[in-house]
Design a protein around this motif. Structure first.
Motif, short mmCIF file in Angstrom:
data_model
loop_
_atom_site.label_atom_id
_atom_site.label_comp_id
_atom_site.label_asym_id
_atom_site.label_seq_id
_atom_site.Cartn_x
_atom_site.Cartn_y
_atom_site.Cartn_z
N GLY A 233 0.82 -1.21 0.00
CA GLY A 233 0.00 0.00 0.00
C GLY A 233 0.85 1.25 0.00
N PHE A 234 1.92 1.24 0.79
CA PHE A 234 2.82 2.40 0.82
C PHE A 234 3.49 2.60 -0.53
CE2 PHE A 234 7.11 4.12 1.45
CZ PHE A 234 6.80 5.33 2.07
N GLN A 235 3.94 1.51 -1.14
CA GLN A 235 4.59 1.61 -2.45
C GLN A 235 3.64 2.15 -3.51
OE1 GLN A 235 5.89 -2.44 -2.95
NE2 GLN A 235 7.90 -2.07 -2.02
N ASP A 236 2.40 1.65 -3.51
CA ASP A 236 1.43 2.10 -4.51
C ASP A 236 1.09 3.57 -4.33
OD1 ASP A 236 1.41 -0.43 -5.54
OD2 ASP A 236 -0.50 -1.02 -4.65
N THR A 238 2.96 5.89 -2.92
CA THR A 238 4.15 6.66 -3.27
C THR A 238 4.27 6.80 -4.78
OG1 THR A 238 5.31 5.92 -1.27
CG2 THR A 238 6.66 6.79 -3.08
N ALA A 239 4.00 5.69 -5.49
CA ALA A 239 4.08 5.72 -6.96
C ALA A 239 3.05 6.68 -7.54
CB ALA A 239 3.88 4.32 -7.52
N LYS A 240 1.84 6.70 -6.98
CA LYS A 240 0.81 7.61 -7.47
C LYS A 240 1.21 9.06 -7.26
CE LYS A 240 -3.21 4.56 -6.87
NZ LYS A 240 -4.47 4.34 -6.13
N LEU A 241 1.75 9.36 -6.09
CA LEU A 241 2.18 10.74 -5.81
C LEU A 241 3.32 11.15 -6.74
CD1 LEU A 241 2.13 10.72 -1.89
CD2 LEU A 241 0.55 11.91 -3.43
N THR A 242 4.21 10.21 -7.04
CA THR A 242 5.32 10.51 -7.94
C THR A 242 4.82 10.82 -9.34
OG1 THR A 242 6.80 9.08 -6.66
CG2 THR A 242 7.45 9.62 -8.92
N ARG A 243 3.83 10.04 -9.81
CA ARG A 243 3.27 10.27 -11.13
C ARG A 243 2.56 11.62 -11.20
NH1 ARG A 243 2.05 4.66 -10.78
NH2 ARG A 243 -0.11 5.13 -10.15
N ARG A 244 1.83 11.96 -10.14
CA ARG A 244 1.13 13.25 -10.12
C ARG A 244 2.12 14.40 -10.15
NH1 ARG A 244 -3.26 11.98 -5.31
NH2 ARG A 244 -4.58 10.52 -6.52
N GLY A 245 3.23 14.24 -9.40
CA GLY A 245 4.23 15.28 -9.38
C GLY A 245 4.89 15.46 -10.74
N ALA A 246 5.09 14.36 -11.46
CA ALA A 246 5.73 14.43 -12.77
C ALA A 246 4.86 15.11 -13.80
CB ALA A 246 6.08 13.01 -13.23
N LYS A 247 3.52 15.07 -13.59
CA LYS A 247 2.60 15.68 -14.55
C LYS A 247 2.50 17.20 -14.37
CE LYS A 247 -0.29 11.57 -15.14
NZ LYS A 247 -1.64 10.99 -14.94
N ARG A 248 2.92 17.70 -13.22
CA ARG A 248 2.78 19.14 -12.96
C ARG A 248 3.85 19.94 -13.69
NH1 ARG A 248 1.63 18.97 -6.42
NH2 ARG A 248 -0.44 18.01 -6.53
#
Length: 248
Positions: A233-236, A238-248
């Protein structure tokens, strides 16, 4: 269900149960094939499986070197079944807790509900358990609630082991990357299927506590599954937050 179907039954010291469960399975599902994946059981389960296979060409036996965990046995069975060309592969316990009478409904859900993975569920409407103490039921319900909260999966019974996979689902999951060996294997496979975009559905089943032999469940197994769910759950997230940050 017309596609060839393989039911994988992992065994370790199930000499009292194996012949009974295979007979019941073929009574209610005469067209399915069976692969007994035996982990070198010291009680003679492997020899019983060989006798069953010699008398019925619907039964095959995969002899493994030793006890390596439920997940490892299923992965070996999946690979065997995929190599043999089966289109539908089923997980089922040897101890009678998964009723063969419920299997036709799980298989039907592949087409009726356009499912890629069907979970036999104790905790959806219509599902139930028989001969369980309240403490065991509380542990299972509570464990599944924790898995939902930790991983974000909406499944009611992510830890159950009565499952039907399409061949294409297993091929799409990349089995070589699955490392879970114990009972957390079930959570891992459901999580992987959902992350890969496969359609996962739950079908109610009646789960019956074993009459013969000793359960493999333990507190350590439950603890491992909950810990792994926390990490996943932590990994998933973290991955979602990373993807959102990359889109900004």
């Amino acid at each position: 269900m017309t596609a060839p179907t393989l039911v994988i039954i992992p065994t370790y010291n199930e000499s009292e149960n194996l012949e009974r469960i295979v007979a019941r399975l073929h009574e209610h599902n005469p067209d399915v094939h069976v692969l007994v994946a035996d982990d070198n059981s010291p009680d003679g389960t492997g020899e019983i499986a060989d006798k069953l296979a010699a008398a019925d060409d619907r039964i095959q036996v995969l002899h493994r070197k030793g006890k390596e965990g439920l997940g490892a046995a299923y992965l070996a069975g999946f690979r065997w079944g995929l190599d043999a060309g089966y289109q539908v592969l089923v997980e089922m316990d040897a101890d009678g807790s998964h009723r063969p009478e419920d299997l036709p409904r799980l298989l039907a859900a592949l087409d009726e509900r356009q499912a890629d993975l069907v979970l036999g569920s104790r905790w959806v409407k219509g599902g139930r358990v028989v001969n369980w103490p309240k403490t065991r039921e509380f542990l299972s319900r509570g464990g599944n609630l924790y898995v939902r909260l930790a991983t974000g999966m909406r499944l009611r019974d992510a830890t159950g082991g009565f499952r039907v996979f399409r061949r294409t689902t297993l091929e799409g999951l990349g089995l070589d990357g699955v490392e879970s060996a114990g009972y957390c294997f079930q959570v891992d496979m459901a999580r992987r299927a959902l992350r890969a975009g496969f359609h996962v559905v739950e079908v109610p089943i009646t789960f019956v506590e074993r009459e013969f032999g000793v359960s493999k469940m333990s507190g350590n197994i439950v603890t491992e599954a909950l810990w792994r769910s926390t990490v996943w759950g932590f990994q998933d997230r973290t991955a979602k937050l990373t993807r959102r940050g990359a889109k900004r």
